[in-house]
Design a protein around this motif. Structure first.
Motif, short mmCIF file in Angstrom:
data_model
loop_
_atom_site.label_atom_id
_atom_site.label_comp_id
_atom_site.label_asym_id
_atom_site.label_seq_id
_atom_site.Cartn_x
_atom_site.Cartn_y
_atom_site.Cartn_z
N LEU A 103 -34.87 8.55 46.93
CA LEU A 103 -34.70 10.01 47.00
C LEU A 103 -34.05 10.53 45.72
CD1 LEU A 103 -33.63 10.16 50.75
CD2 LEU A 103 -35.69 11.20 49.79
N THR A 104 -33.09 9.77 45.17
CA THR A 104 -32.45 10.14 43.90
C THR A 104 -33.50 10.33 42.80
OG1 THR A 104 -30.42 8.97 44.44
CG2 THR A 104 -30.87 9.32 42.09
N ILE A 105 -34.44 9.38 42.75
CA ILE A 105 -35.48 9.45 41.72
C ILE A 105 -36.36 10.68 41.94
CG2 ILE A 105 -37.53 8.25 40.81
CD1 ILE A 105 -35.98 5.59 41.44
N LEU A 106 -36.66 10.97 43.21
CA LEU A 106 -37.46 12.17 43.53
C LEU A 106 -36.79 13.45 43.04
CD1 LEU A 106 -38.81 12.04 47.21
CD2 LEU A 106 -40.13 12.22 45.11
N MET A 107 -35.46 13.50 43.15
CA MET A 107 -34.72 14.75 42.85
C MET A 107 -34.17 14.78 41.43
SD MET A 107 -32.52 15.33 46.38
CE MET A 107 -31.85 13.67 46.53
N ALA A 108 -34.47 13.74 40.63
CA ALA A 108 -33.73 13.56 39.37
C ALA A 108 -33.96 14.66 38.34
CB ALA A 108 -34.04 12.19 38.77
N LYS A 109 -35.07 15.38 38.46
CA LYS A 109 -35.38 16.39 37.43
C LYS A 109 -34.89 17.79 37.81
CE LYS A 109 -38.01 13.53 34.86
NZ LYS A 109 -37.17 12.84 33.88
N GLU A 110 -34.34 17.96 39.01
CA GLU A 110 -33.92 19.30 39.46
C GLU A 110 -32.39 19.41 39.44
OE1 GLU A 110 -35.00 18.94 43.53
OE2 GLU A 110 -37.02 18.24 43.10
N SER A 111 -31.87 20.64 39.21
CA SER A 111 -30.42 20.81 39.42
C SER A 111 -30.19 20.83 40.92
CB SER A 111 -29.91 22.14 38.86
OG SER A 111 -30.66 22.54 37.77
N TYR A 112 -29.04 20.30 41.33
CA TYR A 112 -28.75 20.27 42.75
C TYR A 112 -28.42 21.67 43.28
CZ TYR A 112 -28.74 15.17 42.95
OH TYR A 112 -29.12 13.85 42.92
N ILE A 113 -28.86 21.93 44.50
CA ILE A 113 -28.62 23.23 45.14
C ILE A 113 -27.24 23.28 45.79
CG2 ILE A 113 -31.06 23.75 45.55
CD1 ILE A 113 -30.74 22.58 48.39
N LYS A 114 -26.54 22.15 45.85
CA LYS A 114 -25.21 22.12 46.45
C LYS A 114 -24.41 20.96 45.85
CE LYS A 114 -24.58 20.11 50.82
NZ LYS A 114 -23.50 19.32 50.32
N HIS A 115 -23.07 21.06 46.00
CA HIS A 115 -22.23 19.94 45.59
C HIS A 115 -22.43 18.78 46.56
CE1 HIS A 115 -20.12 21.76 42.33
NE2 HIS A 115 -19.85 22.84 43.05
N LEU A 116 -22.24 17.57 46.07
CA LEU A 116 -22.52 16.39 46.90
C LEU A 116 -21.24 15.71 47.38
CD1 LEU A 116 -25.48 14.83 44.85
CD2 LEU A 116 -25.56 16.54 46.68
#
Lengths: 216, 216
Positions: A103-116
Motif C-alpha cells: 500500500l505504501t508503494i501505491l501511495m508513494a507519489k501522492e501527498s498524504y491527506i492526513k497525518h499518520l
C-alpha cells in the motif's frame, strides 16, 4: 538426556526471541517507509518477509526435533506446542508488514491527506506488545502476558479513531476517497497485528497455565 | 528408488489438489456466510483454517522427505520447491477466508447497504484461478498457468469497481461509513486472494520452465 533437552529448550527460546526482533525490525521499516514514502525501504520490508518465513521454518524444525527426540509431557510439551502456535502468529505479522508496504508503494507519489501519527502509534504499541509477550514466554511471567492482552484495546481504539477520521474525509471530499481507502486498509493491517500480538500472549498464558484464555 | 520417487511425487500432487479443494470449500463457505449473514457458518470458516494449516504442514513434510531422501536435481527439484511456495500462498488464502468471516460476524446484525454480487464474483473468479493453477501444475500445462495470470485483471477491476462504489456511498451518507469500511476491507481480502492465485500460477510456470515470471 535431560541436560540436552534443557539446552535445546534454551536454543528454542533464543530463536523465538530472534524471530521477534526480526518482526519488530520489519514492522519498524514498513512504518518508516510508509511515513517517509520511501519506495526502496518498502520493497526491502517486502523482501525481508522471506527471511522471517525461513526463521519460522527453523523454529518449527527445532520444535519437531524436540518433540520426536524427547517426547516431552505436561509442562514441557505445552512450551513446545505453544512455540509452534506463537510462530504462526509472528509470521502473519511479517505478512502484514509486506501488505502495508504494498500500500505504501501505491501511495508513494501522492501527498498524504492526513497525518499518520495514529497509525504509527498503533505500530509502536503492537511491537511493545509483541516484545513483552516474548519476554513473558521466556520468563514464564503470567502477569506480563495478561498485561499485553489488555493493551490490545488501545490498538482497537486507535483503529476506530483512524477509521472514523477517514470516513469523514471521504464524506467531505470524494476525491480523497482512493487514498483514504488505502490508509484505511493500512490501519486495518495494523489492527490485525495487535490481534496477533494478543494471540501470542494467549499462547504464553497457555504455556504457563495449561489453560486457554477463554477457559480462565 | 526411481519408482518410489515417482510414487511419492504423485502423492504430493494428490495432497496439493486436496489442499486446493479445502481452500475452495473454505472460501465458498466464507462467501456464503457473508452473503446470507450466517454467523455460525462464518465461525466454521474461521475454524476450518486450522485444518488447512495442518494440510500445509503435511505437504511440507512430504516435500522435505522427498528432498532429503531423493536429493532431486533440475526439473524434479523445481517441482518440489515450487510446491513448497505454492502451499504458502494457498495457506494465506485460507487466512483471508478467516479474515472475511470475522468481518461477516461484525456486520451480521445490519442490513447491507449494497448488493454483494461483485464481491461474490471476485471469489468465483479467484477460486477458478486457483483450481486452474493446480490443474496446470499437475498437467505441467504452461498455457493454462499463463491464462490464470491474465484473469487477475478481472479481479482487480472488480475491486476498483467495489471500492469506488463504496467511496461514493460514504461520500453521500456518512452514517453508512462504518459498514462501507468493513465491506471495503472484505473486498480487499478478495483482491489479495486473486493475487495469491496469481502467485501460485507463477510458481507453476517456474516449475515447468525454471524461469520466474519477471524474467520471461
Amino acid at each position: 538426556m535431560r541436560d540436552k533437552f534443557q539446552k535445546e529448550l534454551e536454543e528454542l527460546n533464543e530463536e523465538i526471541i530472534e524471530m521477534g526482533k526480526m518482526i519488530v525490525y520489519d514492522i519498524q521499516n514498513a512504518v518508516k517507509a510508509l511515513v517517509t514514502q520511501d519506495i526502496n525501504l518498502a520493497k526491502e520490508a517486502i523482501q525481508y518477509d522471506s527471511s522471517i518465513d525461513r526463521q519460522e521454518r527453523n523454529i518449527e524444525h527445532l520444535c519437531l526435533k524436540l518433540l520426536l527426540e524427547q517426547q516431552p509431557v505436561a509442562g514441557d510439551l505445552r512450551i513446545i506446542s505453544s512455540a509452534l502456535k506463537m510462530i504462526t502468529d509472528m509470521e502473519r505479522i511479517g505478512d502484514h508488514a509486506a501488505d502495508i508496504s504494498e500500500l505504501t508503494i501505491l501511495m508513494a507519489k501522492e501527498s498524504y491527506i492526513k497525518h499518520l501519527e495514529h497509525i504509527q502509534l498503533m505500530a509502536e504499541i503492537s511491537m511493545t506488545m509483541l516484545s513483552e509477550s516474548l519476554d513473558a514466554y521466556v520468563e514464564k511471567d503470567l502477569k506480563k502476558a495478561e498485561a499485553v492482552i489488555k493493551r490490545d484495546d488501545e490498538v482497537d481504539d486507535l483503529f476506530d479513531k483512524v477509521k472514523n477520521e477517514l470516513i469523514n474525509i471521504i464524506h467531505e471530499n470524494v476525491n480523497d476517497g482512493e487514498q483514504a481507502a488505502n490508509l484505511l486498509m493500512t490501519a486495518k493491517y495494523m489492527e490485525r497485528i495487535g490481534d496477533h500480538a494478543t494471540n501470542i500472549s494467549e499462547w504464553v498464558i497457555f504455556s504457563i497455565t495449561g489453560k486457554h484464555e477463554e477457559e480462565q
